[in-house]
Design a protein around this motif. Structure first.
Motif, mmCIF file in Angstrom:
data_model
loop_
_atom_site.group_PDB
_atom_site.id
_atom_site.type_symbol
_atom_site.label_atom_id
_atom_site.label_comp_id
_atom_site.label_asym_id
_atom_site.label_seq_id
_atom_site.Cartn_x
_atom_site.Cartn_y
_atom_site.Cartn_z
ATOM 1 N N ASN A 1 0.801 -1.227 0.000
ATOM 2 C CA ASN A 1 0.000 0.000 0.000
ATOM 3 C C ASN A 1 0.832 1.274 0.000
ATOM 4 N N GLN A 2 2.127 1.139 0.101
ATOM 5 C CA GLN A 2 3.022 2.300 0.014
ATOM 6 C C GLN A 2 4.219 1.902 -0.851
ATOM 7 N N SER A 3 3.942 1.626 -2.105
ATOM 8 C CA SER A 3 4.970 1.086 -2.991
ATOM 9 C C SER A 3 6.175 2.007 -3.143
ATOM 10 N N GLU A 4 5.951 3.344 -3.035
ATOM 11 C CA GLU A 4 7.096 4.250 -3.171
ATOM 12 C C GLU A 4 8.063 4.131 -1.988
ATOM 13 N N LEU A 5 7.560 3.703 -0.835
ATOM 14 C CA LEU A 5 8.415 3.546 0.335
ATOM 15 C C LEU A 5 9.013 2.151 0.447
ATOM 16 N N PHE A 6 8.343 1.166 -0.164
ATOM 17 C CA PHE A 6 8.794 -0.215 -0.037
ATOM 18 C C PHE A 6 9.189 -0.806 -1.395
ATOM 19 N N ALA A 7 9.660 0.039 -2.292
ATOM 20 C CA ALA A 7 10.059 -0.427 -3.623
ATOM 21 C C ALA A 7 11.208 -1.429 -3.536
ATOM 22 N N ASP A 8 11.997 -1.359 -2.466
ATOM 23 C CA ASP A 8 13.139 -2.247 -2.291
ATOM 24 C C ASP A 8 12.782 -3.572 -1.623
ATOM 25 N N VAL A 9 11.512 -3.745 -1.244
ATOM 26 C CA VAL A 9 11.065 -4.975 -0.580
ATOM 27 C C VAL A 9 10.314 -5.816 -1.614
ATOM 28 N N ALA A 10 10.745 -7.056 -1.782
ATOM 29 C CA ALA A 10 10.198 -7.897 -2.850
ATOM 30 C C ALA A 10 8.704 -8.176 -2.715
ATOM 31 N N SER A 11 8.243 -8.430 -1.500
ATOM 32 C CA SER A 11 6.839 -8.796 -1.303
ATOM 33 C C SER A 11 5.973 -7.565 -1.049
ATOM 34 N N THR A 12 4.792 -7.576 -1.661
ATOM 35 C CA THR A 12 3.823 -6.501 -1.428
ATOM 36 C C THR A 12 2.852 -6.871 -0.313
ATOM 37 N N ASP A 13 3.028 -8.048 0.281
ATOM 38 C CA ASP A 13 2.078 -8.523 1.282
ATOM 39 C C ASP A 13 2.742 -8.783 2.635
ATOM 40 N N LEU A 14 3.555 -7.820 3.078
ATOM 41 C CA LEU A 14 4.192 -7.918 4.387
ATOM 42 C C LEU A 14 3.602 -6.878 5.321
ATOM 43 N N CYS A 15 3.453 -7.257 6.576
ATOM 44 C CA CYS A 15 3.021 -6.333 7.619
ATOM 45 C C CYS A 15 4.280 -5.716 8.230
ATOM 46 N N THR A 16 4.325 -4.402 8.282
ATOM 47 C CA THR A 16 5.498 -3.726 8.835
ATOM 48 C C THR A 16 5.279 -3.315 10.285
ATOM 49 N N ASP A 17 4.200 -3.795 10.885
ATOM 50 C CA ASP A 17 3.909 -3.457 12.282
ATOM 51 C C ASP A 17 3.696 -4.733 13.092
ATOM 52 N N PRO A 18 4.786 -5.328 13.581
ATOM 53 C CA PRO A 18 4.655 -6.581 14.346
ATOM 54 C C PRO A 18 3.779 -6.453 15.586
ATOM 55 N N ILE A 19 3.712 -5.275 16.184
ATOM 56 C CA ILE A 19 2.879 -5.084 17.382
ATOM 57 C C ILE A 19 1.404 -5.260 17.026
ATOM 58 N N CYS A 20 0.978 -4.645 15.937
ATOM 59 C CA CYS A 20 -0.406 -4.784 15.473
ATOM 60 C C CYS A 20 -0.687 -6.231 15.063
ATOM 61 N N PHE A 21 0.264 -6.846 14.364
ATOM 62 C CA PHE A 21 0.127 -8.235 13.927
ATOM 63 C C PHE A 21 -0.129 -9.133 15.140
ATOM 64 N N ARG A 22 0.678 -8.941 16.202
ATOM 65 C CA ARG A 22 0.505 -9.764 17.415
ATOM 66 C C ARG A 22 -0.839 -9.477 18.088
ATOM 67 N N ALA A 23 -1.256 -8.208 18.089
ATOM 68 C CA ALA A 23 -2.541 -7.857 18.706
ATOM 69 C C ALA A 23 -3.694 -8.546 17.969
ATOM 70 N N LYS A 24 -3.612 -8.584 16.639
ATOM 71 C CA LYS A 24 -4.645 -9.273 15.859
ATOM 72 C C LYS A 24 -4.603 -10.775 16.133
ATOM 73 N N ASN A 25 -3.404 -11.310 16.231
ATOM 74 C CA ASN A 25 -3.256 -12.727 16.517
ATOM 75 C C ASN A 25 -3.874 -13.066 17.876
ATOM 76 N N ASP A 26 -3.576 -12.229 18.891
ATOM 77 C CA ASP A 26 -4.142 -12.445 20.229
ATOM 78 C C ASP A 26 -5.664 -12.350 20.206
#
Length: 198
Positions: free
Chosen positions: A163-188
């Protein structure tokens, strides 16, 4: 000499544009200047037009404003490169010091043993491997906007690399979460909901 009358906004604009044209301007100074213009109602496109650079350049520089104080200090002390600072700026502020310690081990800083900063590509690999999570492997439904209401659904989240391709152009995957805290909260939240289910 030519004397001109300028509004406060015009003075700021002239200073930032002149500053951006210097060869030795520090990227943090550039980022802070762009941020000041944004606060005064400028758009990324307008700033880019004024300095003669693409909007992606302005957006990437603006990311540096998200660096926490220890990370800014490490960059100013040349313990990390611009590329590594850009990668660190994408890590949530609560995790930036942890990420910094992965890039510049604390013992090196404390003992003055420093062999030079790691490369931007190595920094990117470390941050992607340790601080970005694959949404495809999530136990929870990434489409559910109610699971963790504050964050909403993952496909439209600005912290998703796609969703921010101009900032993550160097990251191969377009489907990564860059907020592990939120990811864990959703998991919990997901596991709590499963436990409550009949």
């Amino acid at each position: 000499a030519i004397a001109r009358e300028y509004s406060d906004d015009a003075v700021l604009e002239v200073q930032i544009i002149e500053n951006s044209q210097r060869a030795d301007v520090h990227p943090l100074d550039e980022a802070d200047g762009f941020s000041a213009l944004l606060d005064r109602g400028y758009t990324l496109a307008k700033i880019a037009d004024k300095i003669g650079r693409p909007p992606a350049f302005v957006a990437q520089r603006m990311q540096l404003t998200y660096l926490t104080k220890p990370c800014r200090e490490a960059y100013e002390a040349e313990q990390i490169t611009l590329g590594a600072a850009m990668v660190l700026a994408r890590v949530p502020s609560k995790l930036q010091v942890d990420a910094l310690n992965q890039l510049v081990p604390q013992w090196k800083r404390d003992e003055g043993r420093f062999d030079g900063p790691i490369s931007a590509s190595t920094a990117r690999r470390i941050v992607v491997d340790r601080f970005m999570l694959k949404l495809a492997t999530a136990a929870f439904s990434t489409e559910d906007p109610e699971l963790f209401k504050r964050a909403g659904a993952c496909p439209t989240c600005p912290k998703r690399t796609g969703n921010q391709s101009e900032l993550f152009a160097d990251v191969a995957s377009t489907d990564l979460c860059t907020d592990p805290i939120c990811f864990r909260a959703k998991n919990d939240a997901h596991w709590k909901a499963l436990k409550k289910a009949p």
